[in-house]
Structure formats: structure tokens, C-alpha cells
Scaffold this motif. Structure first.
Motif, PDB file in Angstrom:
ATOM      1  N   CYS A  13      -9.115   3.692  -1.691  1.00  0.00           N
ATOM      2  CA  CYS A  13      -8.606   2.705  -0.722  1.00  0.00           C
ATOM      3  C   CYS A  13      -9.319   1.359  -0.888  1.00  0.00           C
ATOM      4  O   CYS A  13      -8.696   0.293  -0.832  1.00  0.00           O
ATOM      5  N   ARG A  54      -8.404  -5.304  -4.452  1.00  0.00           N
ATOM      6  CA  ARG A  54      -7.551  -5.963  -5.449  1.00  0.00           C
ATOM      7  C   ARG A  54      -6.534  -6.870  -4.776  1.00  0.00           C
ATOM      8  O   ARG A  54      -6.283  -7.998  -5.240  1.00  0.00           O
ATOM      9  N   THR A  87       1.656   2.848  -3.230  1.00  0.00           N
ATOM     10  CA  THR A  87       0.583   3.594  -3.887  1.00  0.00           C
ATOM     11  C   THR A  87       0.218   4.808  -3.042  1.00  0.00           C
ATOM     12  O   THR A  87       0.777   5.046  -1.972  1.00  0.00           O
ATOM     13  N   GLU A 146      -8.022  -0.597  -3.968  1.00  0.00           N
ATOM     14  CA  GLU A 146      -6.682  -1.164  -3.819  1.00  0.00           C
ATOM     15  C   GLU A 146      -6.677  -2.359  -2.866  1.00  0.00           C
ATOM     16  O   GLU A 146      -6.065  -3.398  -3.153  1.00  0.00           O
ATOM     17  N   LEU A 192       0.823  -1.214   0.000  1.00  0.00           N
ATOM     18  CA  LEU A 192       0.000   0.000   0.000  1.00  0.00           C
ATOM     19  C   LEU A 192       0.855   1.261   0.000  1.00  0.00           C
ATOM     20  O   LEU A 192       0.470   2.284  -0.569  1.00  0.00           O
ATOM     21  N   VAL A 232      -2.465   5.093  -1.402  1.00  0.00           N
ATOM     22  CA  VAL A 232      -3.364   4.674  -0.340  1.00  0.00           C
ATOM     23  C   VAL A 232      -2.644   4.593   0.994  1.00  0.00           C
ATOM     24  O   VAL A 232      -3.251   4.784   2.055  1.00  0.00           O
TER      25      VAL A 232
END
Length: 967
Positions: A353, A359, A167, A356, A164, A169
Motif C-alpha cells: 500500500c 508512487r 490494483t 502504491e 487504487l 491495494v
């Protein structure tokens, strides 16, 4: 997406969001509270939002992992409805998609899917509402939370934070990779039917359930004092359990229709209803007959307000307000060592958020083409189901404990060397020890591993050879260690050839050990065996160094089809069978080894006398009966008697069988006589030529061609179907003269110093009276043929009364020996000896095995091992021709010239210890069958014959008698 203004809420499938709803959510800025609804449902649409007065589209089809979003305008609450395998309709879909179901595998697969969705909810929601269709708390949720805590701490946090942070997020969610420690609420759609639906009763039941849940979550460390390590949060001063006691969330339309039908059918008649209406119409106001007090009004108002305010939506909004006011975690934990993480995001940031995390936790799991360099994340995607399968680990742990216990039990009980039977018993005991601990679906695999481990332990220098002996006992020597000879550890007591000495014999593994080597070893130890005269049986003499055993199936395929050697079938005491057997032996026998001077061989050279040229006539007949032979002798007038008898031998043999064993043997023996035709000794050559011309099949021994194999030997014993061209390597029989006839006393029987091991009363030979009439040539006076020592026979004219003593000895493995007086009776002493007793032995088949009369816990079988013969003082020789029928074989001595027993001597014929046919071992029976005593083998009747003594032999006996060693 569906916009239902009448219900004042919007619903859509994630991640597709309507534009108008997106704009409404954007206006909330950073005040969006996300509520996840997950748990169990029973409806066809897997709907758990009924308590909040929300429902999906009528055309909605539920699916595993599908997320529905609900939003009421004017509120700050975004509700996520998770459809999981805990919904009955989704579980049914999974069941129908399976071709074959293993309950354990299917169960933990369904549970792992639910855990994955709940894990997502705990990371993207502020509040998680667990819906329950039952009336009580499901304690399996505690196990689910334990799995979630383990997966999150040991696996998810290892890769989620790192991935995370790569990214945008990461900064939004902080160090815990989630919005906050989510508060969990419990929604029970059904209230217990037996409980009253009053305010106090409902509140009391809710408080009781809260205490139960709180204690369980505390006990299993799901709820901790540390806000960052706790999986979920519970408020201390607010209600977190809600029971739906007033609304019917999932009405059954069919039940309502049935209830309406019953009310219609049970409706009171119209007359009674009209009277009731008339009475009610007279009341000045509604409820006239019921008093209305102040207390009732107050109570009714409080219950009405409680019922109105006690809704799931109001229950949820109290917790939403805590989140909006900023003290969401206040009072949730006893210790706040650090500022708890709590994030209120905008709708746009939350969607980023959510996408992500969804996923990473859900979407990539189902993508087989996804590749990542993060090894921890790879392990999560690959082994997520195995990580959650704690039952598998539990059952595996139990099986490991059982496996250790089973292996330990096997090794502790295993001896140094043991065989397959012991191994199987130890393995069975180890299996029982394993079953005390081992459980679950891995029992079969664990048992297979237990078997492999025990088998490897057995083969690691502890395996017994287990080569079976000829008596069926396994070798106890180690298999891996070289040993010169096998040994079963079983020892038998057996006598030597002459019967004087008994010794301990090991269980034989080869035919040579059983029938030859032991007796050769005993002959060295026995004082008598080294001195006795033995009959030499024909043996194989190799002419090459690489001689071998004959392969019957390959080299002699037509051997058993030889029509000239058909074996007689033995069925009880059939006369026809005995005749067939005797006819076989009336055929001429080929020469096994050259013996051109055997007719003139003296007793000094060989203890048994060779047969003269007259053998094959009446002199070869069995002395079972002699009446018809006497008549035939009277018809013979030619001086060349041998030639005439050769042509009529078969017919006389058939007539001699008229006295069957079932007839009166006593009268037969007293009235029958054996006619003995004496040849003229002055012209032996003329008589031999006459015999050759008249009966070419019965050629003299010296003129027979020698056809004996010197490259292949007979692997087993000689039998009636084995070729005369094959000879054995060693003799399996033994024939020896152990002394003169005077060493046996009929008053005392066989003494222990002479024949050891006999049971009391079973050590007597049976007397056998045989009458013989001598026919001399007409041109010779009988007085000229008799010496002075034979003057006593003249007192009876030309008739001789011969007394022969015969005994059939049986011996068991414990060394007990006894004589038989009939095929089914053991000799019990002198009282059993009658005049015709011996005829029962001679004229009947005798069983090869018989139960030993010795006492013991195990009934031992005794085997026919010896025949004792005491010959009379007369100018005749006793001929022995035993035929032992075992299975499909009829075993014989294998002599081309049958042995003659000399006069006035004690002879012992020892039988083989083990019988073997053409590479086929014939094992002894396990037990005796009284209904069929001959099933395991028998000695055929008619084994004795008689012939005149040659002149040279008689002269030798008169001039130089044998000197025997006194015992």
C-alpha cells in the motif's frame, strides 16, 4: 541500514528494508501500528526522533522527501521519519539551490512540498506525531490542515480511489483510501523557561495547549463529528500534547564546553574547600543537617516517578495500545453514524500500500515523462502548487476587487469627450481607488490591466482629437468623428483690420485662419473695413493645379547659407544691430509681380503710393536722425541727385545711426533735419537711366526681371532669409487707410466709436516732429514748383516742419487694447505724452509681447498687433518697413516695393496674429520675462522712411482730393 544493539533499535531508508528487520516485522502479522513523525527540526541531521531516544546514522545526509524507518524489536510500532522543507537544514539546501529568490513564490513552493509529504503521512499512518521546536503551538498548522482537507476532498479522492481499485491495494484500504482517520499527537521538544517544571505545572500547561488546539481544529472544521469527513482524529479522554520538560534533546556541545570553562575559572580556592570537607566528614550520615520528614519523602517519590514516566515513548505507547486493542476511534468522535474504517495490516501488505500511494502522490509528481489518461490526475500533477497557493488566490481576489473599484471610479468621473491630460488624471484617481483594495505581488499586473481597460474605454469613442492649435490648445472635438475644422473651445476677443469692430475669434489651428480668414470674416461685419483702401501685398499665383508648399530642407538646402541675406542679431538696443538690419534693406529688391506703370499709379487706383526711382537713396533712410543727411545734401551739386546719393547711401546710413536710442533724443530731434532732394520732373527718363548706369543694383521696377515661382508657395511668412522667388498664398499683414488725418483729435484721443476696446488713458497717439529741408534743382525756381495751396510752406523758406502721429497698439486675448509710450511702459494718459516721447518708440526696439494692464487672476499677455500712423499735409510720403524679429527669423512685409503712406491720412498697419517660419510654428510665450523683454520677439527700430511725392500724385491731390466717409 544501521543495527545498533546498544540503543536497541534499527533504522533504514525507505523503501530498502533489511532482511532481518523484514522477518521481525513479518512475525507481527496484522498487528503493525505505523507512526509517522513529521514537523520542524533545527539539527544538522533534521532529526525529530531524539525524544524517542533514536537518531540516524552519523553519516546521514537529510533531503527533501526522504523517509527514514525506525523499529524497536519487541514492539508493534513502525516509525516513519519524514524529512521535509520544514526542517531547517532542508530549507537551507533549497535556498542555496536558488539562483534568484522571489519570496512569495519560494514560500508557497516550500509549503506545497511539505503539504505533499504530510498528505502521504495521513494516508499510510495510524498515528501522526507533529514535532514542534517552539514552546507554543504554531497556528500556521491550521492553515496547512485546511489545505490538506481541501486537496484531499476536492482532488485526491477524485482519482485515488479509482486508481487504487485498479490494483490490489484498493480492497485493503477501503472507500477512504487510507488505513484510518489518523490520530494526531503533538510533541513539543522545548518547555517554556519561565514555567516551573513540576508535575502540576507541566500537566496544566499541556492541558491548556490541548484546549487551544482542539478549539482551533473544531473552529476550522478540520476536526468534525463525522469520522469519514474529518481529516484527523483527537482522543477525548487521553493526553495528545506532550512537552519535553526534563531532557535536553539537542545538546549544544559548544555551550557545555563554555559552561565547564567558566566553572573551572570560578572554582573556590583549596583552603576553603578543605575546610568544607572537614565539616562534612564529621556528619554521621549524608544529609545530616537536613531534616527528612514523611511528606518530603512522599513528594520526592511522586516527582521522581513522574519524571521517570513522563517520556515521549510512554506518551506514544498509550495511543499505540489503543490501536492494538481495537477501540482506536472510540471516544474520538461524538457521532458515529457509521462504522469507522480502521485497518491493521501486516508488514508486507503495508509495504504494498505504501509503495502504491507513494508512487501516486509523490513519485509521479517528479517524473516529467509520466503519462496518464486520467484527466483529474493530470490536473493534480500539473497544478498541485497552484491548488495550494491560497495566498495567490487571496491577493488575486484583492486585486480583482481593487480593479473593479478603479475601473468604476474611472468611468464614473470620465466626461463624454476628454483628452490625454484628463485621461492621465482620471487614471491616477483610479489607481488611488485601486490601492484601497489591491495588495500583494499581483499589483503591477492589475495596474497594467487597469491602464489597458481605461485606455480602451477612452478610445471607445471618447478620445479627444487633441490637435494643438497655433496657440497651444488641444482640439476638443471627438477624434473618431469626422469634423471639418478643429475647435479648442477657447474664444479670443480680437479687432478687425481697421480696429473699429471687435469680434469673437475661435482658437486658430492653421496659419490662414489666424492671419487671414478671421479678418476677412470681420470685414463683412465691419462698415469701415469694406470701404477703406487697402494695400495689395504680392501673393502666390499658381500656374498648375497641383501646386504645393516649398520643402525647404530638401529643395533649398543652401537657403540659410546665403551670404547676401544674413539676418542681423538683435540684442537689446544695439546700434550695430540696427545698422546691420538697415543695411540689408538698402539692397535692391527684386520684382514680385509685373508693375511697369506703378510710378504713375494714382491714389484712385491704390491707396498707397508706389516708390519712385529715387527710393534707395536718402529718401529710404529711417527718420531716426537727420543731422548727417543734411551735410551730405549740401555737398551734392549735380542736378542728377539720385545717382550721386545711390553711391553714398550706405555711408550716410551709417552716420545717421550716431544718434542712438541711448542718446538725448530730444536734442537730436530738435537739431536734426531730413534733406529731401527733389528731382526734375521734366525728364523722368533721363534720371532713371542715370540711376541705372551709376547704381545698377537699384534698377527701376519696370526693368527688373520677374523671377517668381508659380508651382511652389511659401508655407509661412516672408522673412529676410526666404527667397524672393517664393510668395505666400494669402497676406498675413494688412495695411489700410481708414480716413483723413482730421478724424484723429489729439485732445480726445481715439474714441470708442472709431477704435473700440482701448483702455482708459491708453488711447492716444504720440506726436512726432520731423524737420525736412527741400533741395530743388538749381535751374528751376522754387516758386515754379509750388502751387498756391503750398504757399504756407514758403513762409518757412525751404524747410518743412512735419507733425506725424504714431501709436504702437497692443491687444490681449480678452480684447483689451492700449498704446505704449516706451519699450517698458504703457501709456497712462495725456500726461505721459512729452516732446520726445515718440522718439522712444521710433529709436528703440519694441517688445512683441507685453503684460496687459487689465486686472484678473491670470496675467494676460498682449501682443503688438497694429501701428497707427497719421501722416502730415506735406509733399512727402511716409514709408513703412517693419521688421519683426521672432526667434531666428526676421519677418518683413515681403513687398518688392515698400508701401508709401499718402499725405494727410490715417493709416493702420495690422501685424500677423501668429508667426510661422519655414514650416516652424513660433508659439507665443507662456509668460513675460521682465529680465529679457525681447526674448519672445521684438519690432526692430527704424521702420519709418520718407520720400517726396511724385508730381502726378501732387497734381491729383490738388485737383481731386479723396473723399472719406465720416465716422
Amino acid at each position: 541500514m544501521q543495527n545498533m544493539s546498544s540503543d536497541n533499535f534499527y533504522t533504514w531508508k525507505y523503501p530498502d528494508i533489511p532482511e532481518n528487520v523484514e522477518s521481525m516485522l513479518a512475525e507481527l502479522n496484522n498487528s503493525l501500528v505505523v507512526v509517522g513523525v513529521i514537523g520542524r527540526s533545527r539539527g544538522s541531521q533534521a532529526n525529530k526522533m531524539s525524544a524517542f531516544d533514536m537518531r540516524p546514522n552519523k553519516l546521514h545526509e537529510p533531503a527533501d522527501g526522504q523517509i527514514l524507518c525506525y523499529y524497536k524489536p519487541g514492539t508493534n510500532t513502525l516509525m516513519l521519519h519524514f524529512e521535509t522543507t520544514y526542517d531547517e537544514v532542508v530549507l537551507s539546501q533549497q535556498l542555496l539551490s536558488q539562483t534568484s529568490i522571489d519570496f512569495d513564490i519560494f514560500y508557497y513552493q516550500m509549503r506545497s512540498r511539505f503539504v505533499r509529504n504530510l498528505l502521504l503521512a495521513l494516508h499510510v499512518c495510524h498515528i501522526v506525531v507533529y514535532a514542534e521546536t517552539a514552546e507554543i503551538f504554531d497556528t500556521t498548522l491550521v492553515t496547512i490542515c485546511q489545505l490538506l482537507k481541501y486537496v484531499r476532498e476536492q482532488h485526491v479522492l477524485e482519482f485515488l480511489l479509482q486508481m487504487l481499485n485498479e490494483t490490489s491495494v484498493g480492497p485493503m484500504l477501503g472507500d477512504q483510501a487510507r488505513l484510518c482517520t489518523p490520530r494526531v499527537l503533538f510533541l513539543f521538544e522545548n518547555y517554556p523557561r519561565d514555567e516551573e517544571k513540576t508535575r502540576d505545572q507541566i500537566s496544566g500547561y499541556e492541558f491548556k495547549t490541548e484546549d487551544q488546539i482542539y478549539q482551533l481544529l473544531r473552529q476550522y472544521n478540520i476536526l468534525t463529528n463525522n469520522v469519514n469527513t474529518s481529516l484527523v482524529a483527537l482522543p477525548n479522554n487521553k493526553q495528545f500534547v506532550y512537552y519535553n520538560a526534563h531532557e535536553e534533546l539537542h545538546p549544544d556541545q559548544l555551550s557545555h564546553a563554555i559552561e565547564a570553562l567558566n566553572m573551572t575559572m570560578n572554582k573556590p580556592d583549596a583552603k576553603e574547600e578543605e575546610e568544607d570537607l572537614e565539616i562534612i566528614s564529621l556528619a554521621p550520615f549524608e544529609g545530616f543537617v537536613k531534616p527528612f520528614a514523611a511528606d518530603f519523602q512522599t513528594r520526592d517519590s511522586k516527582e521522581h516517578d513522574y519524571k521517570k514516566n513522563h517520556t515521549a515513548w510512554n506518551f506514544l505507547q498509550r495511543h499505540v495500545q489503543d490501536a492494538l486493542q481495537g477501540y482506536f476511534d472510540e471516544g474520538s468522535f461524538k457521532l458515529l453514524t457509521q462504522t469507522p474504517q480502521y485497518q491493521l495490516l501486516s508488514a508486507r501488505d503495508w509495504h504494498i500500500c505504501m509503495a502504491e500511494i507513494h508512487r501516486l502522490l509523490i513519485q509521479n509528481v517528479h517524473d516529467a515523462n509520466y503519462v496518464t489518461d486520467n484527466t483529474i490526475y493530470q490536473a493534480y500533477l500539473r497544478d498541485f502548487k497552484e491548488i495550494l497557493n491560497y495566498e495567490e488566490k487571496f491577493w488575486g481576489h484583492l486585486c480583482e476587487l481593487g480593479l473593479k473599484k478603479g475601473v468604476s471610479a474611472y468611468r464614473l468621473a470620465a466626461p463624454a469627450i476628454y483628452g490625454s491630460a484628463t485621461h492621465n488624471q482620471l487614471l491616477a484617481d483610479a489607481t488611488l481607488a485601486f490601492e484601497e483594495e489591491g495588495r500583494g505581488p499581483y499589483v503591477k499586473m492589475a495596474l497594467a490591466k487597469l491602464s489597458d481597460v481605461c485606455l480602451k474605454y477612452w478610445h471607445d469613442g471618447r478620445q479627444q482629437c487633441e490637435q494643438l492649435s497655433l496657440r497651444g490648445h488641444p482640439c476638443t472635438m471627438p477624434k473618431d468623428l469626422a469634423h471639418d475644422k478643429h475647435s479648442s473651445g477657447i474664444v479670443h476677443i480680437s479687432s478687425c483690420n481697421c480696429g473699429r469692430t471687435q469680434g469673437r475669434r475661435e482658437d486658430p489651428f492653421t496659419l490662414r485662419q489666424a492671419n487671414y480668414d478671421y479678418y476677412e470674416q470681420m470685414a463683412v461685419m465691419c462698415n469701415l473695413c469694406v470701404k477703406v483702401k487697402k494695400f495689395q501685398f504680392p501673393l502666390f499665383t499658381p500656374s498648375i493645379s497641383d501646386y504645393r508648399a516649398a520643402a525647404f530642407e530638401a529643395a533649398f538646402p543652401l537657403l540659410l547659407a546665403n551670404k547676401n541675406r544674413i539676418e542681423p542679431a538683435v540684442q537689446g538696443h544695439s546700434d550695430l544691430d540696427a545698422e546691420a538690419a538697415d543695411e540689408l534693406y538698402s539692397q535692391p529688391i527684386k520684382v514680385a509681380e509685373p508693375a511697369p506703370q506703378k510710378q504713375h499709379q494714382t491714389l484712385g487706383d491704390c491707396c498707397s503710393q508706389p516708390l519712385s526711382a529715387t527710393y534707395g537713396s536718402d529718401l529710404n533712410m529711417s527718420i531716426a536722425g537727420f543731422g548727417d543727411s543734411l551735410n551730405e545734401g549740401e555737398e551734392a551739386e549735380s542736378p542728377e541727385i539720385s545717382s550721386q546719393i545711390c553711391s553714398s547711401g550706405q555711408s550716410s546710413r551709417n552716420r545717421s545711426r550716431s544718434n542712438s536710442p541711448s542718446s538725448d533724443t530730444s536734442s537730436a530731434n530738435t537739431q536734426s533735419e531730413l534733406v529731401l532732394h527733389l528731382k526734375e520732373r521734366s525728364d523722368q527718363k533721363t534720371a532713371t537711366e542715370a540711376l541705372s548706369d551709376s547704381c545698377p543694383e537699384s534698377q527701376p521696377v519696370a526693368s527688373m526681371p520677374e523671377v517668381v515661382s508659380t508651382t511652389e508657395y511659401l508655407p509661412g511668412l516672408v522673412h529676410m532669409c526666404s527667397g524672393c522667388e517664393l510668395l505666400p498664398l494669402f497676406p498675413s499683414w494688412s495695411l489700410a487707410c481708414v480716413g483723413p488725418s482730421s478724424i484723429y483729435s489729439h485732445n480726445t484721443g481715439l474714441q470708442e466709436h472709431f477704435q473700440s476696446g482701448f483702455l482708459s488713458g491708453a488711447n492716444f497717439l504720440l506726436p512726432w516732429d520731423v524737420h525736412v529741408r527741400l533741395l530743388q534743382p538749381h535751374h528751376k525756381h522754387p516758386m515754379q514748383q509750388m502751387g498756391k495751396k503750398n504757399q504756407r510752406y514758403r513762409k518757412q523758406g525751404d524747410r518743412l516742419a512735419l507733425k506725424i502721429f504714431v501709436g504702437l497698439e497692443y491687444e490681449c486675448s480678452r480684447g483689451h487694447r492700449f498704446m505704449m509710450c516706451s519699450p517698458d511702459r504703457v501709456l497712462r494718459g495725456a500726461a505721459d505724452i512729452e516732446r520726445d516721447t515718440c522718439s522712444k518708440l521710433i529709436n528703440n526696439n519694441m517688445p512683441l509681447y507685453f503684460p496687459c494692464p487689465c486686472r484678473g487672476q491670470v496675467n494676460f499677455l498682449a501682443q503688438l498687433m497694429r501701428i497707427h500712423v497719421v501722416t502730415p499735409k506735406a509733399p512727402v510720403n511716409i514709408i513703412v518697413d517693419p521688421k519683426v524679429r521672432v526667434g531666428k527669423y526676421t519677418f518683413t512685409l515681403g513687398c518688392t516695393v515698400l508701401p508709401r503712406l499718402s499725405q494727410s491720412a490715417y493709416w493702420i498697419l495690422r501685424f500677423p496674429y501668429v508667426y510661422q517660419g519655414d514650416n516652424v510654428l513660433i508659439a507665443p510665450p507662456a509668460k513675460f520675462e521682465p529680465d529679457d523683454p525681447f526674448a519672445s520677439g521684438c519690432l526692430l527700430a527704424g521702420m519709418f522712411g520718407i520720400a517726396e511725392t511724385d508730381t502726378a500724385d501732387a497734381t491729383l491731390l490738388a485737383g481731386a482730393p479723396l473723399n472719406f466717409t465720416r465716422l
